[in-house]
Enzyme design. Structure first.
Site, PDB file in Angstrom:
ATOM      1  N   SER A 135       0.818  -1.250  -0.004  1.00 19.82           N
ATOM      2  CA  SER A 135       0.036  -0.046   0.081  1.00 19.82           C
ATOM      3  C   SER A 135       0.997   1.322  -0.084  1.00 19.82           C
ATOM      4  CB  SER A 135      -0.743  -0.054   1.383  1.00 19.82           C
ATOM      5  OG  SER A 135      -1.489   1.019   1.373  1.00 19.82           O
ATOM      6  N   TYR A 148      -2.354  -1.723  10.216  1.00 21.25           N
ATOM      7  CA  TYR A 148      -2.428  -1.879   8.523  1.00 21.25           C
ATOM      8  C   TYR A 148      -1.052  -1.257   8.326  1.00 21.25           C
ATOM      9  CZ  TYR A 148      -3.816  -1.183   3.770  1.00 21.25           C
ATOM     10  OH  TYR A 148      -3.982  -1.223   2.456  1.00 21.25           O
ATOM     11  N   LYS A 152       1.896  -3.342   6.352  1.00 23.37           N
ATOM     12  CA  LYS A 152       2.096  -2.792   4.943  1.00 23.37           C
ATOM     13  C   LYS A 152       3.624  -2.618   4.791  1.00 23.37           C
ATOM     14  CE  LYS A 152      -1.739  -4.233   3.146  1.00 23.37           C
ATOM     15  NZ  LYS A 152      -1.800  -5.158   2.282  1.00 23.37           N
TER      16      LYS A 152
END
Length: 266
Positions: A135, A148, A152
């Site tokens: 991401s 997250y 990532k």
């Protein structure tokens, strides 16, 4: 004929990649733990697709996916390790179960995919490409979504290490890092808690207003694959200025200030 295997393919980016692959004449193996969503996507794709219910947190499940992909089509040319989850909230208030789920899906899900497929790709002795979905959040940390961001970031490091290993062992197997920016998906499907409600609303609004649709996103991804790119950044206008500012911040040892911190506090 080329064969693409795509995890997290029941919706969003994964489904978009699968649909694009089929338009390019590829056979597609779509995998997801959402069996109902997966079957719906496979029905849309038609005879070109094989749907395999898969839990990427399980090594046995990924091994079964690989078995079925090779049994059906005899080869794999593109492996998209794409499955991912996102939780919002203050880092110390997010439950252990959600933290563990983030690591198990976003990071170990890729590792499990590599264990299942890389030995087979090496044995095949033919060109292939592995695409791991990170991401822009793998370069730009965020408040209110620490699991997250952390996972990532880990995917970015894992993928770069993998590329170095395969370059040394078998340069026919290429690696790409896919770093999406805002895309209109249901990644923020999880209901927010009180602490993250405003942030959650801001992010869903960002996706709705500025997110790229999955069809255009998939077009850009496959164009980058055709060009042989390692860094697949379909929305450079999102990443580049922020990454430049972040790198400057680190170089000058400046305290980090996230652009939406003030908005969250208000």
């Amino acid at each position: 004929m080329k064969v693409a295997v795509i995890t997290g393919a029941a919706s969003g980016i994964g489904a978009g990649l699968a649909k694009k692959a089929v338009t390019l004449g590829m056979k597609v193996v779509v995998a997801d733990r959402d069996q109902a969503g997966l079957e719906k996507v496979a029905l849309e794709l038609g005879d070109q697709a094989l749907a395999v219910a898969t839990d990427v947190t399980s090594q046995a499940s990924l091994d079964t996916l690989a078995d079925k992909a090779y049994a059906a089509f005899g080869q794999v040319d593109l492996l998209f390790n794409n499955a991912g989850v996102l939780s919002t909230g203050n880092s110390w208030e997010i439950s252990d179960a959600k933290w563990q789920q983030s690591w198990q899906v976003n990071v170990n899900g890729i590792v499990n995919g590599l264990r299942a497929f890389v030995p087979r790709l090496l044995k095949a002795n033919r060109p292939a490409r592995i695409i791991n979905t990170a991401s822009v959040g793998g370069f730009l940390p965020s408040a209110m979504m620490a699991p997250y961001s952390a996972t990532k970031f880990a995917v970015v490091a894992l993928t770069e290490g993998l590329a170095g290993e395969l370059t040394a062992i078998d340069p026919q197997i290429k690696v790409s890092l896919l770093a999406p920016g805002p895309v209109r998906t249901a990644i923020f499907r999880e209901a927010p808690d009180a602490a993250s409600a405003k942030f959650h609303g801001m992010m869903t609004h960002l996706l709705d207003e500025n997110g790229m649709d999955t069809e255009e996103f998939a077009n850009r991804v496959f164009a980058a694959i055709d060009r042989g790119e390692y860094w697949i950044v379909p929305q450079p206008e999102m990443l580049d200025p922020l990454l430049k500012a972040r790198n400057k911040l680190i170089e000058t040892r400046t305290d980090p200030v996230l652009s939406w911190t003030q908005e969250i506090a208000e």
